[in-house]
Design an enzyme around this catalytic site. Structure first.
Site, PDB file in Angstrom:
ATOM      1  N   HIS A   1       0.831  -1.202   0.000  1.00 60.45           N
ATOM      2  CA  HIS A   1       0.000   0.000   0.000  1.00 60.45           C
ATOM      3  C   HIS A   1       0.870   1.259   0.000  1.00 60.45           C
ATOM      4  O   HIS A   1       0.650   2.172  -0.809  1.00 60.45           O
ATOM      5  CB  HIS A   1      -0.914   0.011   1.232  1.00 60.45           C
ATOM      6  CG  HIS A   1      -2.150  -0.806   1.094  1.00 60.45           C
ATOM      7  ND1 HIS A   1      -2.117  -2.164   0.865  1.00 60.45           N
ATOM      8  CD2 HIS A   1      -3.464  -0.469   1.164  1.00 60.45           C
ATOM      9  CE1 HIS A   1      -3.358  -2.628   0.800  1.00 60.45           C
ATOM     10  NE2 HIS A   1      -4.192  -1.622   0.981  1.00 60.45           N
TER      11      HIS A   1
ATOM     12  N   HIS B   1       0.971  -4.290   8.964  1.00 56.91           N
ATOM     13  CA  HIS B   1       2.389  -4.003   8.724  1.00 56.91           C
ATOM     14  C   HIS B   1       3.076  -3.501   9.979  1.00 56.91           C
ATOM     15  O   HIS B   1       2.481  -2.796  10.799  1.00 56.91           O
ATOM     16  CB  HIS B   1       2.562  -2.946   7.630  1.00 56.91           C
ATOM     17  CG  HIS B   1       2.278  -3.451   6.257  1.00 56.91           C
ATOM     18  ND1 HIS B   1       3.041  -4.435   5.652  1.00 56.91           N
ATOM     19  CD2 HIS B   1       1.320  -3.120   5.361  1.00 56.91           C
ATOM     20  CE1 HIS B   1       2.542  -4.686   4.450  1.00 56.91           C
ATOM     21  NE2 HIS B   1       1.510  -3.901   4.257  1.00 56.91           N
TER      22      HIS B   1
END
Length: 348
Positions: free
Chosen positions: A114, A172
């Site tokens: 992302h 993440h």
């Protein structure tokens, strides 16, 4: 690495504890930062305004996603939401990380796809805006430094928000977001910068040259897949982790798998080959109403076709999606400028 993960988990816990009221906002930011949005929303929107800018966005997004997938297979890093359950270093029991609808990503964790895709795409948009407004300032005699500083501040702010959102949903660790931002910036600089040699090269590349690049990237990607299998490494190990530790299995989606990303990038790459050299299709003289109408009609048809693809046979599923994605550059870079510019000439 374990100590880095442990520190990352504590930071994620702190973020989730500090910002519970921003749950919807951060999840929305995470959705918007999805690389798929670059292909399905941002690229079609920009294609109605400027063909070459849209092509730059598509190219850096494809390169970012493709290289991200290979790096994830190379680094084989965990994601927070499953690492806390699997790690032996947490002897006092695993800390609780809140999961949401966007938590159950299926690929390895590093670098963040992302953040990487967002950094590459935003670089192209930000530099295009700076060029545009700097030219206006030059004509009017105004100082363009303020414009440049403002846009780069926006760039950093958005990347920080996307990184924060990815940590908030426990997909993440912080270092994975930082690495994604750095790599995305470099990809944008070298492949979406009008003054960079790689950008100029692919802009003017013939179909044969670009085809050789796309086929080479595709062969490298799937060779990496089979090399892992040959050495007894399961390329789908992270998918199994997602199914094992995701609290709501219905949130695990096939379009987040590394294999699906490679299939999508292959289709988009072949679509770019069909319209190369893109420099010959560069135009910003569209009839806006015609462009918007055509893009809306095409995107609607594409969405209906994608949801109609059968999922019972994996080969048919991936082949159909590769074919559908290959039509995106062909239609929006190859056909749309012809239709929109012809109609503009007629109205003039």
């Amino acid at each position: 690495m374990e100590s880095l993960y442990t520190w990352g988990v504590s930071m994620i816990q702190d973020i989730q504890t500090r910002y519970p009221d921003y749950d919807n906002f951060l999840e929305t930011v995470s959705r918007i930062g999805d690389p798929a949005y670059a292909f399905s929303i941002i690229f079609p929107i920009i294609s109605t305004i400027n063909t070459l800018l849209a092509a730059d966005i598509l190219m850096v997004s494809v390169i970012a996603e493709w290289s991200n997938t290979l790096l994830k297979w190379l680094f084989r890093e965990d994601r927070p939401y499953w690492w806390v359950r699997e790690s032996n270093s947490l002897r006092k029991g695993y800390p609780y990380l809140k999961q949401g609808p966007l938590t159950c990503e299926t690929g390895p964790g590093s670098p963040s796809g992302h953040v990487m895709g967002c950094a590459a795409l935003l670089y192209v948009l930000i530099t295009a805006c700076i060029r545009h407004y700097s030219a206006r300032c030059k004509r009017s005699g105004e100082n363009s430094k303020f414009i440049s500083t403002t846009f780069w501040s926006i760039y950093v702010t958005i990347l920080m928000l996307v990184s924060l959102s990815r940590m908030y949903v426990a997909t993440h660790f912080p270092h994975q977001c930082v690495l994604g931002a750095i790599l995305g910036f470099l990809i944008g600089h070298y492949f979406g910068n009008a003054h960079a040699k790689p950008t100029a090269y692919w802009h003017s590349s013939t179909k044969l040259k670009l085809l050789a690049f796309v086929l080479g990237a595709t062969v490298l990607s799937f060779t990496s897949y089979w090399i892992q299998k040959a050495f007894g490494i399961d390329p789908q190990w992270s998918v199994k982790m997602a199914f094992k530790w995701c609290e709501h299995v219905e949130n695990v989606h096939v379009n987040t798998t590394p294999l699906f990303s490679l299939v999508r990038d292959t289709g988009l790459g072949l679509g770019l080959v069909s319209v190369s050299p893109v420099i010959q299709r560069a135009t910003d003289k569209h009839n806006l109403m015609v462009s918007v109408a055509c893009v809306l009609a095409y995107c609607t048809a594409l969405h209906l076709a994608q949801v109609s693809v059968p999922t019972s046979d994996a080969k048919i599923f991936y082949m159909c999606h590769a074919l559908l994605y290959s039509t995106i550059p062909y239609v929006l870079i190859g056909i749309l400028p012809r239709v929109a510019t012809v109609n503009k000439r007629k109205t003039n």
